[in-house]
Design a protein around this motif. Sequence first.
Motif, PDB file in Angstrom:
ATOM      1  N   ASP A   1       1.113  -1.233   0.620  1.00 33.90           N
ATOM      2  CA  ASP A   1      -0.173   0.246   0.319  1.00 33.90           C
ATOM      3  C   ASP A   1       0.788   1.147  -0.523  1.00 33.90           C
ATOM      4  O   ASP A   1      -0.216   2.816  -0.058  1.00 33.90           O
ATOM      5  CB  ASP A   1      -0.972   0.269   1.224  1.00 33.90           C
ATOM      6  N   GLY A   2       2.284   1.108   0.070  1.00 35.02           N
ATOM      7  CA  GLY A   2       3.288   2.426   0.032  1.00 35.02           C
ATOM      8  C   GLY A   2       3.269   2.802   1.215  1.00 35.02           C
ATOM      9  O   GLY A   2       4.246   4.016   1.387  1.00 35.02           O
ATOM     10  N   LYS A   3       2.755   1.788   2.513  1.00 31.16           N
ATOM     11  CA  LYS A   3       3.619   2.784   3.809  1.00 31.16           C
ATOM     12  C   LYS A   3       5.220   1.985   3.706  1.00 31.16           C
ATOM     13  O   LYS A   3       5.583   0.914   3.907  1.00 31.16           O
ATOM     14  CB  LYS A   3       2.158   2.038   4.849  1.00 31.16           C
ATOM     15  N   TRP A   4       5.470   2.768   4.803  1.00 29.87           N
ATOM     16  CA  TRP A   4       6.989   2.637   4.944  1.00 29.87           C
ATOM     17  C   TRP A   4       6.984   1.381   5.914  1.00 29.87           C
ATOM     18  O   TRP A   4       6.253   1.330   6.699  1.00 29.87           O
ATOM     19  CB  TRP A   4       7.296   3.471   6.051  1.00 29.87           C
ATOM     20  N   LEU A   5       7.863   1.013   5.887  1.00 31.15           N
ATOM     21  CA  LEU A   5       8.197  -0.755   6.355  1.00 31.15           C
ATOM     22  C   LEU A   5       9.719  -0.832   6.781  1.00 31.15           C
ATOM     23  O   LEU A   5      10.449  -0.450   6.129  1.00 31.15           O
ATOM     24  CB  LEU A   5       7.736  -1.374   5.346  1.00 31.15           C
ATOM     25  N   CYS A   6       9.371  -1.138   8.022  1.00 35.76           N
ATOM     26  CA  CYS A   6      11.235  -1.516   8.317  1.00 35.76           C
ATOM     27  C   CYS A   6      10.966  -3.197   8.722  1.00 35.76           C
ATOM     28  O   CYS A   6       9.800  -3.700  10.034  1.00 35.76           O
ATOM     29  CB  CYS A   6      11.314  -0.940   9.764  1.00 35.76           C
TER      30      CYS A   6
ATOM     31  N   GLU B   1      15.206  12.466   0.602  1.00 35.72           N
ATOM     32  CA  GLU B   1      15.156  12.327  -0.429  1.00 35.72           C
ATOM     33  C   GLU B   1      14.049  10.334  -0.022  1.00 35.72           C
ATOM     34  O   GLU B   1      13.933  10.114   0.462  1.00 35.72           O
ATOM     35  CB  GLU B   1      16.457  11.369  -1.300  1.00 35.72           C
ATOM     36  N   GLY B   2      12.466  11.506  -0.632  1.00 38.89           N
ATOM     37  CA  GLY B   2      11.879  10.705  -0.188  1.00 38.89           C
ATOM     38  C   GLY B   2      10.899  10.560   0.650  1.00 38.89           C
ATOM     39  O   GLY B   2       9.950   9.954   1.540  1.00 38.89           O
ATOM     40  N   GLN B   3      11.085  10.993   1.748  1.00 39.57           N
ATOM     41  CA  GLN B   3      10.852  11.173   3.252  1.00 39.57           C
ATOM     42  C   GLN B   3      10.648  12.272   3.829  1.00 39.57           C
ATOM     43  O   GLN B   3       9.758  12.810   4.552  1.00 39.57           O
ATOM     44  CB  GLN B   3      12.556  11.046   4.376  1.00 39.57           C
ATOM     45  N   PHE B   4      10.708  13.516   2.890  1.00 40.80           N
ATOM     46  CA  PHE B   4      10.042  14.635   3.028  1.00 40.80           C
ATOM     47  C   PHE B   4       9.500  14.968   1.424  1.00 40.80           C
ATOM     48  O   PHE B   4      10.267  15.161   0.656  1.00 40.80           O
ATOM     49  CB  PHE B   4      11.075  16.613   3.563  1.00 40.80           C
TER      50      PHE B   4
ATOM     51  N   GLY C   1       0.443  14.454  -2.466  1.00 39.97           N
ATOM     52  CA  GLY C   1       0.353  14.074  -1.700  1.00 39.97           C
ATOM     53  C   GLY C   1       1.362  14.193  -0.605  1.00 39.97           C
ATOM     54  O   GLY C   1       2.424  14.860  -1.264  1.00 39.97           O
ATOM     55  N   THR C   2       1.242  14.721   0.550  1.00 40.89           N
ATOM     56  CA  THR C   2       3.070  14.140   1.119  1.00 40.89           C
ATOM     57  C   THR C   2       3.021  13.579   1.576  1.00 40.89           C
ATOM     58  O   THR C   2       2.745  12.217   1.633  1.00 40.89           O
ATOM     59  CB  THR C   2       2.794  15.343   2.539  1.00 40.89           C
ATOM     60  N   GLN C   3       4.940  13.204   1.556  1.00 40.75           N
ATOM     61  CA  GLN C   3       5.497  12.003   1.795  1.00 40.75           C
ATOM     62  C   GLN C   3       4.605  11.437   3.220  1.00 40.75           C
ATOM     63  O   GLN C   3       5.094  10.273   3.557  1.00 40.75           O
ATOM     64  CB  GLN C   3       7.172  12.021   1.879  1.00 40.75           C
ATOM     65  N   TRP C   4       4.834  12.176   3.828  1.00 38.53           N
ATOM     66  CA  TRP C   4       4.086  11.474   5.378  1.00 38.53           C
ATOM     67  C   TRP C   4       3.188  11.897   5.636  1.00 38.53           C
ATOM     68  O   TRP C   4       2.921  10.490   6.478  1.00 38.53           O
ATOM     69  CB  TRP C   4       4.064  13.491   6.790  1.00 38.53           C
TER      70      TRP C   4
ATOM     71  N   VAL D   1       7.022  18.700  11.771  1.00 41.45           N
ATOM     72  CA  VAL D   1       7.512  20.149  10.320  1.00 41.45           C
ATOM     73  C   VAL D   1       6.438  19.269   9.413  1.00 41.45           C
ATOM     74  O   VAL D   1       6.929  19.842   8.191  1.00 41.45           O
ATOM     75  CB  VAL D   1       8.643  19.838  10.076  1.00 41.45           C
ATOM     76  N   ARG D   2       5.789  18.152   9.616  1.00 43.23           N
ATOM     77  CA  ARG D   2       5.889  17.303   8.486  1.00 43.23           C
ATOM     78  C   ARG D   2       4.243  17.594   8.067  1.00 43.23           C
ATOM     79  O   ARG D   2       3.477  17.408   6.893  1.00 43.23           O
ATOM     80  CB  ARG D   2       6.260  16.007   8.379  1.00 43.23           C
ATOM     81  N   ASP D   3       3.408  18.055   8.917  1.00 49.87           N
ATOM     82  CA  ASP D   3       1.737  17.852   8.901  1.00 49.87           C
ATOM     83  C   ASP D   3       0.915  18.913  10.155  1.00 49.87           C
ATOM     84  O   ASP D   3       1.690  18.945  11.166  1.00 49.87           O
ATOM     85  CB  ASP D   3       1.121  16.501   9.105  1.00 49.87           C
ATOM     86  N   SER D   4      -0.453  20.039   9.835  1.00 55.11           N
ATOM     87  CA  SER D   4      -0.765  20.513  10.797  1.00 55.11           C
ATOM     88  C   SER D   4      -1.273  19.657  11.791  1.00 55.11           C
ATOM     89  O   SER D   4      -1.570  17.919  11.109  1.00 55.11           O
ATOM     90  CB  SER D   4      -1.467  21.385  10.494  1.00 55.11           C
ATOM     91  N   ILE D   5      -2.543  19.497  12.806  1.00 51.25           N
ATOM     92  CA  ILE D   5      -2.223  19.686  14.015  1.00 51.25           C
ATOM     93  C   ILE D   5      -4.350  19.775  14.018  1.00 51.25           C
ATOM     94  O   ILE D   5      -4.543  20.518  14.279  1.00 51.25           O
ATOM     95  CB  ILE D   5      -2.134  18.613  14.948  1.00 51.25           C
ATOM     96  N   ARG D   6      -4.990  18.347  14.190  1.00 49.58           N
ATOM     97  CA  ARG D   6      -7.127  19.127  14.936  1.00 49.58           C
ATOM     98  C   ARG D   6      -6.999  18.518  15.765  1.00 49.58           C
ATOM     99  O   ARG D   6      -7.838  16.832  15.481  1.00 49.58           O
ATOM    100  CB  ARG D   6      -7.570  18.971  12.921  1.00 49.58           C
ATOM    101  N   LEU D   7      -6.991  19.051  16.476  1.00 51.09           N
ATOM    102  CA  LEU D   7      -6.984  18.190  17.617  1.00 51.09           C
ATOM    103  C   LEU D   7      -8.635  18.153  18.068  1.00 51.09           C
ATOM    104  O   LEU D   7      -8.912  19.118  18.206  1.00 51.09           O
ATOM    105  CB  LEU D   7      -6.617  18.654  18.856  1.00 51.09           C
ATOM    106  N   SER D   8      -9.809  17.749  18.882  1.00 49.03           N
ATOM    107  CA  SER D   8     -10.626  17.625  19.012  1.00 49.03           C
ATOM    108  C   SER D   8     -10.879  16.417  20.050  1.00 49.03           C
ATOM    109  O   SER D   8     -10.449  15.758  20.164  1.00 49.03           O
ATOM    110  CB  SER D   8     -11.247  17.317  18.018  1.00 49.03           C
ATOM    111  N   PHE D   9     -11.788  16.375  20.672  1.00 44.82           N
ATOM    112  CA  PHE D   9     -12.707  15.649  21.555  1.00 44.82           C
ATOM    113  C   PHE D   9     -13.736  15.403  21.669  1.00 44.82           C
ATOM    114  O   PHE D   9     -14.365  16.201  21.237  1.00 44.82           O
ATOM    115  CB  PHE D   9     -12.195  16.054  23.176  1.00 44.82           C
TER     116      PHE D   9
END
Length: 404
Positions: A288-293, A305-308, A315-318, A353-361
């Motif tokens: 699915d294109g998700k980073w794997l270890c 390269e590829g991480q940012f 879309g974003t690499q993140w 540094v990679r994405d904004s955050i939309r926090l909700s409860f």
Amino acid sequence: MTSLHRGRLFALSSTFALGVAAQFAPVQQAAAEVPAARIVREPPAALLRGAPAAAGKSGPSLMAATPLKARPQASSVGNEVFYDLAIRYVDGKIYNPDTDSDDAVRLRAFQGEASDPLIPYVGPKVELWPGETFRLTLRNQLPKDDPSCKPRDEHNGPHCFNSTNMHTHGLWVSPSGNSDNVLLKIDPGVDFQYEYNVPADHPAGTFWYHPHLHGATALQVASGMAGPLIIRGDRLPQARDDGSLIPGDLDTLLTAPNGEAFRERVLVFQQIAYTCRDQDGNIKKDADGKWLCDKGDVGGIESYEGQFGITPTGGTQWNASSRRTAINGLVEPYVVGARAGSVERWRFIHAGVRDSIRLSFRKLDAAQASAAPGKGRKAREQFIQQACTGATPRCSSPAIARTC
């Protein structure tokens, strides 16, 4: 979004998750259900020292880590405090929700006397009073052999990942000389003392610090090189002779009726973009294109390269990576000891540094109280839609509270 499951309050999203072990039962019981490695820990408090002793006299002892008690504001104007902070590679582990296991990583990190080995990828918490001078000795202990350093004609590209400096977010201090100067470059093997003169009229508040060297900023911050910086204050509002008002510090309002400060939690949001690469230097990914270890891999951040940046589809690499926003260096953690009906002060710092955050409860649907989210982004998003109504919680008693 948050939900309560078997006595725990936790938040879920595709890139951000926070859990609260709510004190509906005793704290010990709630905390016991959560592995210790998954519980949010406060960033370690920097142990600040007083000025060096004069010749022939013994040196100063460590100052208390709680400056509100150790260094009263009345005596802080002109006071000097000292701290040593090293930068080095640190081996650790980061939880991967997709595999429900830990990924081994080796990342650049801040290391001080108060560093916590369980959360090595968040910097120590520095607490200061208005009027103090903070002398920070930054010790760059990264390897001198740095293949990322490029010729000067490539200055505007990524380069010199093992060189660094220090920048504070939000402080009213000088941006020049040996103060908050982002044009300084601290090479490997170099120790450099910064001097931050905090004005006597500086407001209390929540700030943070991180490297800001041109060509390496995002890579280093995305390794977890960020920490909280708190300015304390106990000044009440005062009236001037002309009738205008000198504002007081927010700290004086956030207290219980007996005058004690509300319990505080410092939550540093980080986007640690580690990857594992194959023998050809390509990022390992699943179908699915998700980073794997894989087992035996050690993740790191040694290239832009590829991480940012942006993917070919816009879309974003993140977001494509399926990595999650961490809290104090932990992914999908739990906060224990929260009590329904009590008041706490939570200091949120977005150090990603990679994405904004939309926090909700949100309130959890009582019918879904026993449900558990599945693995992966889609399963979690589906759980949110089905289990959380988003309504304002109405709790008749802590015992039946379903607060998100």
